[in-house]
Design an enzyme around this catalytic site. Structure first.
Site, PDB file in Angstrom:
ATOM      1  N   ASP A  18       3.052  -4.308   8.040  1.00  0.00           N
ATOM      2  CA  ASP A  18       1.833  -3.528   7.848  1.00  0.00           C
ATOM      3  C   ASP A  18       0.646  -4.461   8.082  1.00  0.00           C
ATOM      4  OD1 ASP A  18      -0.392  -2.194   6.966  1.00  0.00           O
ATOM      5  OD2 ASP A  18       0.445  -1.612   5.024  1.00  0.00           O
ATOM      6  N   GLN A  38      -4.487  -4.783   6.999  1.00  0.00           N
ATOM      7  CA  GLN A  38      -5.475  -5.731   6.488  1.00  0.00           C
ATOM      8  C   GLN A  38      -5.479  -7.050   7.260  1.00  0.00           C
ATOM      9  OE1 GLN A  38      -7.821  -5.106   4.328  1.00  0.00           O
ATOM     10  NE2 GLN A  38      -7.073  -3.107   3.654  1.00  0.00           N
ATOM     11  N   LYS A  43     -10.724  -0.123  10.088  1.00  0.00           N
ATOM     12  CA  LYS A  43     -10.814  -1.316   9.242  1.00  0.00           C
ATOM     13  C   LYS A  43     -11.178  -2.553  10.045  1.00  0.00           C
ATOM     14  CE  LYS A  43      -7.315   0.268   5.944  1.00  0.00           C
ATOM     15  NZ  LYS A  43      -8.032   0.697   4.738  1.00  0.00           N
ATOM     16  N   CYS A  83      -4.615   2.516  -3.798  1.00  0.00           N
ATOM     17  CA  CYS A  83      -3.369   2.984  -3.188  1.00  0.00           C
ATOM     18  C   CYS A  83      -2.252   1.973  -3.368  1.00  0.00           C
ATOM     19  CB  CYS A  83      -3.545   3.284  -1.707  1.00  0.00           C
ATOM     20  SG  CYS A  83      -4.723   4.573  -1.383  1.00  0.00           S
ATOM     21  N   HIS A  90       0.868  -1.180   0.000  1.00  0.00           N
ATOM     22  CA  HIS A  90       0.000   0.000   0.000  1.00  0.00           C
ATOM     23  C   HIS A  90       0.908   1.234   0.000  1.00  0.00           C
ATOM     24  CE1 HIS A  90      -2.808   2.973   1.741  1.00  0.00           C
ATOM     25  NE2 HIS A  90      -3.781   2.182   1.346  1.00  0.00           N
TER      26      HIS A  90
HETATM   27  C1  LIG Z   1      -2.388  -2.707   3.503  1.00  0.00           C
HETATM   28  C2  LIG Z   1      -2.749  -1.338   3.966  1.00  0.00           C
HETATM   29  N1  LIG Z   1      -1.815  -0.597   4.587  1.00  0.00           N
HETATM   30  C3  LIG Z   1      -2.081   0.644   5.052  1.00  0.00           C
HETATM   31  C4  LIG Z   1      -3.318   1.202   4.894  1.00  0.00           C
HETATM   32  C5  LIG Z   1      -3.539   2.600   5.397  1.00  0.00           C
HETATM   33  O1  LIG Z   1      -4.501   2.634   6.406  1.00  0.00           O
HETATM   34  P1  LIG Z   1      -5.129   4.031   6.838  1.00  0.00           P
HETATM   35  O2  LIG Z   1      -5.815   4.603   5.646  1.00  0.00           O
HETATM   36  O3  LIG Z   1      -6.083   3.681   7.911  1.00  0.00           O
HETATM   37  O4  LIG Z   1      -4.009   4.894   7.300  1.00  0.00           O
HETATM   38  C6  LIG Z   1      -4.327   0.464   4.254  1.00  0.00           C
HETATM   39  C7  LIG Z   1      -5.695   0.979   4.074  1.00  0.00           C
HETATM   40  O5  LIG Z   1      -6.003   1.770   3.223  1.00  0.00           O
HETATM   41  C8  LIG Z   1      -4.029  -0.833   3.784  1.00  0.00           C
HETATM   42  O6  LIG Z   1      -4.949  -1.564   3.158  1.00  0.00           O
END
Ligand SMILES: Cc1ncc(COP(=O)(O)O)c(C=O)c1O
Ligand SMILES: Cc1ncc(COP(=O)(O)O)c(C=O)c1O
Lengths: 415, 144, 415, 144
Positions: A207, A210, A233, A373, A131
């Protein structure tokens, strides 16, 4: 309905659905089929009520005040921290830092490492399935410091290329990777990859944005040094993220944001930082939502993470089968339902994903379309965008069938 | 029909695009993309006697962005520069039959207008005006 | 009850009180007298309900999805931005950046300036009455870059020493100061100070955390380059702050947090930032609470900021009178009720402020004790800590009398 | 009486502190502060025959921190090192008559215990043990 894949009893979906007020909503006159869970999940009434209860009964700033409201708020806030700490099995609540989202958590981790441990020529390794939030910070710090920036390949099926990993991880100082892909549903073998990275002396950032919502997590078992995730999430409110970090790494690191609450003493010329975890929590915290996040975790624990995982695997099995039956569909990600999340990216012939999403929306089905993203991954897949349907504990096989029927409708309209 | 967004008219232009392709020697051309969804639209213009004498579009993207681009070419062909310059988003949206596209999809629909205006102002040599206009246009789209 | 100081009609306090569910609560069996508003304010039911309504009806991630829920959420979120923009009269909603609190907003401002415009030997000026959040970032960046760091004195009465200011502002590159002191209630003449600073070529950062809730704000009229404030101190939810910044300064500045949503394009080797304001809003925003903040501002506008200001001045007049009658009390801050906020710091003989706060708490009165994140000011005042009572639109003269009675009770118990 | 926190017993020790002052040549002493409210407590200990033979405290702060320090001196004077070492927070809180001080004020009450233990472990030369102990103690206080 769903046959459970394992031995644990299956979820009581009707009971669960009834906890989520929004699921009673009609969209364009149709039942809402919410399949955008990888973007953000819906909230059970227990979470919504905990926020209302906070504001109606004990809203107050925390830590420093001695009055009754402040005491109650401080207790609830810090007990959310313990709840989170237990949920991922951290060694201590000190290792739990509340941020505003997973993105900030990853940025804090990046700062922790880069300020103290990185120098020119060091190697930072990420993967093609990251991401942007776990890609751009490392790309930019590499540029700034002059680090080598290596990106591990994913294969045809969207699985990490282990051979490529073995080569690139050599002498790496940092490995940052996602536990589960938000596009492909791929679940990486975090424990194994972490072990290899540690053997090379790398610090490992996982990370978990998910994975934490969908899998049982034990950070000590996984062995990672940092673990980042987001409340919104996983049934919790927006505005709260979390960074787990090993105590000694957090102790050594400089703070991220400076100001109230993260200091012990301020003098005209110098300042002493506060103890962990508060050193990293400057200014007034998102008190209401941290408390709401604690409530979300209680809810998840009550249902049981093992059961949620099995429920989603059962959904995945049927989804892969049913989606594959649709003509002209391209399905990305692992083809096996076990050890993958219930996140499905696909394209329907040459139809643009936005048109897919818009027409599904008119049927009451909420999915996402775009690059999610993850533009580096899109480039690898050779597409501008995909459609993505992602499931959670309140979804069932009816939702899978509704999705498939919706996609056929899209084909009708646009061909 | 269930999908309100996808009026017959949009589907018609999407499936049978008019003026798609490129001109041999355009007087002006512009290209832009919608970062949110990756829609791409290119516009080529030819002028004669203060009028848009010919126009082509090319692009890649969702039905709405492509139908809108195609329809826009028809709307401006043969029109005076003054008329084209005053063409506003509401006229285009009404022609598309979708005045209420919603905050997100409206950007798809208006991409072609933005690109066409860029090409026009370029031809007129009003680079600064274009920039200001752009900003306003974008703002309007965002706060829709 | 209250006589209005000006010509505008006075507030309907009973109506206002009835909007705040928490005010019906009993603390230790007593009516809650909430006087900790400088720390955080209570929330009207309109704000609480807007959050519930969001989660129950249109919770969704924003900007990128095309489904109905996402559209509704995006619209509500962006219309909060416009609401905020109008509230402080920014030139455009692009100049409004949502953060997690005022502290983050001030850190973003500090980063904006320091990365592009500061070099060794440059002068940064703050004041003795700054909150840590508008002090520590400047102190630390001065150390890091090697800037001169000057602190403008406050006088006996807690008013900024204008002569000292005139001297220290000479050739300054940055002036960061608070619009209203969270300890003393002092309101600085921001327009005048900004003008002088601009004459010297300094960039001006105004900390509006205490002024935005209590005074009508017009950033263009004030002339400052940045203005920071917090939702939770002005009837809104926790977890949202706001940075106003002049467009050209924000455009030139590097982003603060990197990741999803703040990018336009990500490639393997490089990244293009998104347009304003999103360049500064990485990751999933605190959607629910930004919407709640918009609702809070609607509430404040409906009551009227001019009327709120006059209401608080009327309270100040009586509070100064009544508090001064108590024996052995030391009252800090300006002695005139006009042009000061209704924030009163005091000490009662040699009694420790924590004891004052605890005993008041047992009477149902919530005040704060401690250094109020202003240790440099405490040092100046020659104390470790003070007690602080701070008022807002739902407080009335009965609360002033309750406070005074409570303080007398403290003296009884502890002497 | 309206203020439950301020039991007669706390008020008594606050108004008439026992063992306040300093020793001529203490075997060990320690000092710490509570960053949240600025309470300061200093403890001086003298040992003889494996017992705490004398103790004084000094300090500045709220009634609870100062009463607690004073009471603690009485609780340990004449006690064996082993007993003092095993003295836990619950015993102190019970003696203060306030087992439920709440998350914030409990730090005031326990500051003296932390300081006394630091002095004790210092005397015993168990610096590492002290550190571990400290951490646990602090954690307990925080998560109270
Ligand atoms: C794999 C992953 N990492 C990071 C994020 C970033 O999360 P957030 O938007 O809550 O900062 C997301 C979600 O968009 C994600 O799916
Ligand atoms: C003057 C002033 N500035 C800044 C802040 C920081 O606000 P926040 O805690 O919301 O970040 C506060 C509030 O504590 C304040 O009173």
């Amino acid at each position: 309905m769903l046959k459970s894949a394992g031995t644990t009893p299956k979820l009581d979906i009707e009971k669960i659905k009834s906890d989520f007020p929004i699921l009673r909503r009609k969209v364009h006159g149709k039942r809402l089929v919410y399949l955008d869970n990888a973007a953000t999940t819906q909230k059970p009434k227990q979470v919504i009520e905990s926020i209302t209860k906070y504001y109606e009964n004990y809203n107050s700033n925390i830590h420093r005040s001695v009055h009754k409201l402040a005491e109650e708020a401080t207790e609830a806030f810090e007990s959310s921290r313990e709840q989170v700490s237990r949920f991922i099995n951290a060694a201590s609540p000190k290792e739990i830092i509340f941020t505003k989202n997973a993105t900030e958590a990853l940025n804090v981790a990046c700062r922790c490492i880069s300020e103290n441990s990185l120098k020119k020529g060091d190697k930072i390794v990420v993967t093609e399935m990251e991401h942007h939030s776990n890609f751009v910070p490392w790309q930019q710090i590499s540029k700034r410091i002059g680090c080598e920036f290596d990106i591990v390949n994913v294969d045809e099926e969207g699985i990490l290329d282990e051979e490529d990993f073995e080569i690139k991880i050599k002498n790496a100082k940092v490995l940052a990777f996602t536990h589960m892909s938000n596009v492909l549903g791929t679940i990486n073998d975090a424990k194994k990859l972490t072990k290899i990275a540690h053997r090379e002396g790398a610090i490992v950032i996982l990370d978990g944005a998910q994975s934490a919502p969908h899998l049982p997590i034990d950070v000590q078992e996984l062995g990672c040094d940092f673990f980042a995730f987001s409340s919104h999430k996983m049934l919790g409110p927006t505005g709260v993220g979390c960074l787990y970090g090993r105590e000694h790494l957090l102790l050594e690191a400089p703070p991220f944001i400076l100001g109230g609450d993260m200091i012990k003493e301020v003098h005209r010329e110098e300042t002493k930082w506060n103890d962990l975890p508060w050193k990293f929590e400057a200014g007034t915290s998102n008190i209401a939502d941290v408390i709401g996040f604690g409530e979300a975790i209680k809810y998840l624990e009550k249902v049981g993470m093992e059961r949620i995982k099995e429920h989603e695997q059962a959904i995945s099995q049927v989804a892969i089968e049913e989606l594959s039956k649709i003509g002209e569909i391209t399905l990305y990600g692992p083809r096996q339902h076990y050890n993958r999340g219930a996140v499905f990216s696909f394209n329907v012939g040459k139809i643009h994903p936005h048109d897919v999403a818009s027409i599904l929306d008119s049927e009451g089905i909420a999915i996402r379309s775009g690059h999610h993203c993850a533009q580096v991954l899109m480039e690898k897949l050779g597409v501008q965008a995909t459609s993505r349907a992602s499931f959670y504990l309140y979804n069932d096989l009816d939702d899978v069938f509704a999705l498939c029927k919706g996609i056929r409708r899209v084909q009708e309209v646009l061909s | 029909m269930s999908s309100d967004l996808y009026k017959e008219i949009i589907l018609d232009y999407y499936k049978n695009p008019r003026n798609k392709g490129s001109l041999d020697s355009p007087d002006s051309s512009a290209r832009d993309s919608n970062p949110l969804c990756g829609d791409v639209v290119e516009m080529q213009l030819k002028f004669l006697d203060g009028k848009v004498s010919d126009v082509r579009f090319n692009g890649d993207g969702c039905a709405i962005s492509q139908a809108s681009a195609s329809m826009l070419t028809e709307m401006i062909k043969g029109k005076s520069i003054e008329e084209v310059r005053n063409l506003d988003k509401n006229t285009l949206l009404e022609n598309l039959g979708s005045p209420n596209l919603g905050a997100v999809r409206i950007k798809c629909a208006l991409l072609s207008l933005k690109v066409m205006k860029t090409a026009l102002y370029q031809y007129l040599g009003e680079s600064l005006a274009t920039r200001n206009h752009h900003q306003e246009e974008e703002e309007k789209m965002q706060t829709e």
